[in-house]
Scaffold this active site. Structure first.
Site, PDB file in Angstrom:
ATOM      1  N   GLY A 172       1.075  -1.031   0.045  1.00 38.99           N
ATOM      2  CA  GLY A 172       0.008  -0.073   0.095  1.00 38.99           C
ATOM      3  C   GLY A 172       0.958   1.122   0.042  1.00 38.99           C
ATOM      4  O   GLY A 172       2.073   1.149  -0.235  1.00 38.99           O
ATOM      5  N   ASN A 173       0.265   2.365   0.173  1.00 42.42           N
ATOM      6  CA  ASN A 173       1.024   3.651   0.399  1.00 42.42           C
ATOM      7  C   ASN A 173       0.381   4.417   1.596  1.00 42.42           C
ATOM      8  O   ASN A 173      -0.683   4.069   2.093  1.00 42.42           O
ATOM      9  CB  ASN A 173       1.410   4.293  -1.001  1.00 42.42           C
ATOM     10  CG  ASN A 173      -0.067   4.466  -1.428  1.00 42.42           C
ATOM     11  OD1 ASN A 173      -0.907   5.448  -0.987  1.00 42.42           O
ATOM     12  ND2 ASN A 173      -0.432   4.011  -2.532  1.00 42.42           N
ATOM     13  N   TYR A 174       1.073   5.815   1.672  1.00 36.93           N
ATOM     14  CA  TYR A 174       0.559   6.308   2.925  1.00 36.93           C
ATOM     15  C   TYR A 174      -0.587   7.335   2.691  1.00 36.93           C
ATOM     16  O   TYR A 174      -0.922   8.231   3.693  1.00 36.93           O
ATOM     17  CB  TYR A 174       1.918   7.360   3.250  1.00 36.93           C
ATOM     18  CG  TYR A 174       2.722   6.485   4.179  1.00 36.93           C
ATOM     19  CD1 TYR A 174       2.430   5.786   5.145  1.00 36.93           C
ATOM     20  CD2 TYR A 174       3.963   6.276   3.536  1.00 36.93           C
ATOM     21  CE1 TYR A 174       3.525   5.112   5.867  1.00 36.93           C
ATOM     22  CE2 TYR A 174       5.097   5.971   4.030  1.00 36.93           C
ATOM     23  CZ  TYR A 174       4.933   4.862   5.466  1.00 36.93           C
ATOM     24  OH  TYR A 174       5.593   4.321   5.785  1.00 36.93           O
ATOM     25  N   SER A 175      -1.233   7.266   1.388  1.00 39.14           N
ATOM     26  CA  SER A 175      -2.241   8.192   1.151  1.00 39.14           C
ATOM     27  C   SER A 175      -3.288   7.957   2.171  1.00 39.14           C
ATOM     28  O   SER A 175      -3.663   6.865   2.663  1.00 39.14           O
ATOM     29  CB  SER A 175      -2.806   7.705  -0.442  1.00 39.14           C
ATOM     30  OG  SER A 175      -3.924   8.452  -0.418  1.00 39.14           O
ATOM     31  N   ALA A 192      -3.935   7.578  -5.132  1.00 29.64           N
ATOM     32  CA  ALA A 192      -2.749   7.171  -5.269  1.00 29.64           C
ATOM     33  C   ALA A 192      -2.692   5.784  -5.532  1.00 29.64           C
ATOM     34  O   ALA A 192      -2.554   4.760  -4.564  1.00 29.64           O
ATOM     35  CB  ALA A 192      -1.767   7.567  -3.676  1.00 29.64           C
TER      36      ALA A 192
END
Ligand code: C5P
Length: 402
Positions: free
Chosen positions: A211-214, A278
């Site tokens: 995943g990512n930090y969005s 994102a």
């Protein structure tokens, strides 16, 4: 021409200021515009103007206590908060502004404020010393950050006699601010807008993902803003704790593939699309149905497959007249990269945020953006709250969709 206040439910909060007598004029003007007005007055407010005068104007009993004086029934601040299309506190004393800022709900007015879901307007009224005190300016700043609109006389009008600072704005001008708000509110009615937001999670196994930090904050703020201006909003939202406005058609998804599929269902009907998500660029080539066990020794290799580029895919299929806006989060060479993406993804406009700018990008409540479009526009905005950035972008979209 009929007023945009026609049929609107307005809660008018009155507090204990000498300007309270002007609230009677204000109530009368709102009613003349076709609004339904429910007055909530603080105990101190009643010292300055009598509820009898006010209820004669609004044809509704004035609410002041938690319980009705007439029959002891409970006045529901929650119902009132939900009934309101707008809440206007005028005049607002330093004390009430302080209580609103800090949630000190010891009277019906502040309790209603805490339950109100609609836009809140505050017209301060106090003498200059109180108005200039850091306590008041800090509290007003808290309200502003929360999205409440502070209505004050324009500074130019007061330049000649500074003593006027802190005096309540004239009722006619307050009504004009509310009318402008409701005019703006409906400006996108009939327009359908697709928004992607949040991160995507690409499953490795039942307990792990890429995943990512969005957080989805920026995209949800845009969705809310466009919805409040009357658009029909389809929000395709990746894993995020943000709660969009109730009337938004929100489809929750997890992976990029799910996000693309959800977008495809509506995109051809949309007048515009805003791609804030994102999206993970890759996903595991294989997804294990059971939890992958740790090897005794050695490393592990994970083969990744390229995810679809949602914006670029839909951009290639864009119809005549559709307006697509993308986002570009860069760490360096921001402008060049954003302009390249504007071309390759077939966007009509792109919003650049650079991680080098403090306060911009993922997480946080602020953002600093540059808006670039095909007409050569390159507009850099200062650091603002994400709600304010959403309003700036909505102003731009309104111009483009007309
Ligand atoms: O190429 P990059 O990821 O920087 O492009 C950003 C823009 O493209 C954003 O508008 C983002 O929402 C969109 N995008 C997408 N699908 C992807 C990657 C990016 O829709 N797989």
């Amino acid at each position: 021409m009929s007023s945009s206040l026609q049929g609107k439910h307005i809660v008018l909060g009155i507090t204990g200021s000498i300007a309270a007598y002007k609230a009677a004029v204000l109530a009368r003007l709102l009613i003349k515009c076709g609004a339904e007005v429910q007055i909530v007055i603080t105990p101190a407010g009643k010292e300055f103007i009598t509820p009898i005068t006010l209820s004669a104007i609004t044809s509704k009993p004035v609410i002041s206590e938690f319980f009705s004086n007439r029959d002891g029934t409970w006045n529901s601040h929650v119902d009132l908060g939900l009934w309101a299309d707008a809440m206007l506190v005028a005049p607002a004393t330093a004390a009430t502004i302080g209580k609103m800022a800090h949630g000190i709900a010891d009277n019906m007015l502040v309790t209603t404020y805490l339950s109100a879901r609609a836009q809140v307007f505050v017209a301060p009224a106090m003498d200059l010393d109180m108005f200039a005190h850091p306590s008041t300016t800090d509290n007003l700043e808290i309200l502003r950050k929360r999205g409440n609109l502070i209505i004050e006389p324009a500074s130019g009008e007061l330049a000649s006699h500074l003593v006027g600072k802190g005096r309540m704005e004239e009722p006619e001008k307050i009504v004009a601010v509310l009318e402008a708000f409701f005019n703006k509110k409906q400006i996108l009615s009939g327009k359908r807008i697709l928004i992607t937001a949040g991160p995507t999670y690409e499953k490795i196994d039942p307990v792990r993902f890429i995943g990512n930090y969005s957080t989805g904050k920026m995209g949800v703020a845009i969705a809310n803003e466009l919805y409040r201006r009357g658009a029909q909003v389809d929000l395709v939202l990746g894993p995020s704790v943000e709660i969009p406005e109730e009337g938004i058609n929100t489809v929750r998804v997890e992976s990029a593939e799910e996000m693309l599929a959800a977008c495809r269902k509506v995109v051809s009907w949309c007048h515009a699309a805003v791609f804030t998500a994102a999206v993970a660029d890759y996903r595991p080539a294989e997804r294990s149905d059971s939890k992958i066990k740790r090897e005794q020794k050695g490393d592990m290799e994970l083969l990744l497959k390229r995810n679809p580029d949602i914006a670029a895919t839909l951009g290639q299929e864009k119809h005549e007249g559709q307006f697509f806006m993308g986002f570009s989060l860069e760490t360096d060479r921001g402008l060049t990269e954003a302009k390249r993406k504007l071309e390759v993804k077939n966007f009509d406009a792109i919003v650049l945020n650079t991680l080098q700018d403090a306060g911009a990008g993922f997480g946080g409540n602020t953002n600093k953006v540059t808006l670039i479009d095909r007409s050569g526009l390159e507009d850099s905005f200062p650091l603002k709250s994400k709600t304010e950035v959403a309003a700036d972008l909505a102003d731009y979209l309104v111009r483009k969709l007309q």
